[in-house]
Design a protein around this motif. Structure first.
Motif, PDB file in Angstrom:
ATOM      1  N   SER A   1       1.190  -1.218   0.532  1.00  0.00           N
ATOM      2  CA  SER A   1      -0.345  -0.035   0.212  1.00  0.00           C
ATOM      3  C   SER A   1       1.415   1.531  -0.565  1.00  0.00           C
ATOM      4  N   LEU A   2       0.853   2.017  -0.196  1.00  0.00           N
ATOM      5  CA  LEU A   2       0.734   3.910  -0.109  1.00  0.00           C
ATOM      6  C   LEU A   2       1.326   4.059   0.987  1.00  0.00           C
ATOM      7  N   MET A   3       0.975   3.616   2.477  1.00  0.00           N
ATOM      8  CA  MET A   3       1.226   3.683   3.716  1.00  0.00           C
ATOM      9  C   MET A   3       2.276   2.953   4.022  1.00  0.00           C
ATOM     10  N   ASP A   4       2.111   1.605   3.854  1.00  0.00           N
ATOM     11  CA  ASP A   4       3.684   0.880   3.655  1.00  0.00           C
ATOM     12  C   ASP A   4       5.098   1.378   2.712  1.00  0.00           C
ATOM     13  N   ARG A   5       4.580   2.077   1.677  1.00  0.00           N
ATOM     14  CA  ARG A   5       5.386   3.208   0.721  1.00  0.00           C
ATOM     15  C   ARG A   5       5.616   4.373   2.069  1.00  0.00           C
TER      16      ARG A   5
END
Length: 171
Positions: A5-9
């Motif tokens: 996910s974008l958050m994990d990135r």
């Protein structure tokens, strides 16, 4: 492999930045010692740069360790609690950490502002020190964001936090 996910990135980027600052500090110290020991030469402002870079490293390190929960903890009560109790202890502890780091971030911004207003410079090269303080402050802001994300995930998606703790294999 599940999609990231974008958050994990975002989280991974902050962790890589913290790791990069560890490398920068290590190179600075290594080169300074090497030049001083073998060539009797010192890098101008090496002490100031080392001190400022170490400050940056500390605040970005707080960001990196706060989300993963890899900072130093005392788990005596936590280990004796059941799964539901562990979750609530984690939520409470993370909320306290969020409050403390948020207050710290507000105070550090004031330090950045004062350093800029007072035009604090390095000793030899007369370089302004406020950009270093600003980068440290950005690490603290990152810590607040990551702790907020951790808090949200602990409350609403606790399974996503557990995945973050499992080591990833490198293939």
């Amino acid at each position: 492999m599940p999609p990231v996910s974008l958050m994990d990135r975002f989280i991974d980027t902050i962790e890589w930045l913290a790791a990069a600052f560890v490398g920068i500090v290590a190179v600075d110290i290594f080169v300074s010692v090497l030049l001083r020991y073998f060539f009797a030469v010192s890098i101008p402002d090496s002490y100031d740069f080392g001190k400022l870079l170490l400050g940056i490293l500390i605040f970005w390190g707080i960001a990196a360790t706060s989300y993963r929960g890899t900072h130093i903890t005392v788990d005596l009560v936590w280990s004796a609690a059941g799964p539901r109790g562990k979750r609530w202890i984690d939520v409470f502890a993370t909320l306290v950490l969020l409050f403390v780091v948020t207050v710290q971030t507000i105070m550090l911004f004031d330090k950045v502002r004062l350093t800029m207003q007072e035009n604090v410079l390095t000793y030899d090269l007369r370089i302004p020190t406020w950009p270093f303080a600003l980068v440290a402050w950005l690490g603290d802001v990152s810590a607040v964001l990551l702790i907020a994300i951790r808090t949200w995930r602990l409350i609403f998606r606790p399974d996503s936090i557990q995945e973050a703790h499992t080591p990833r294999a490198v293939e």
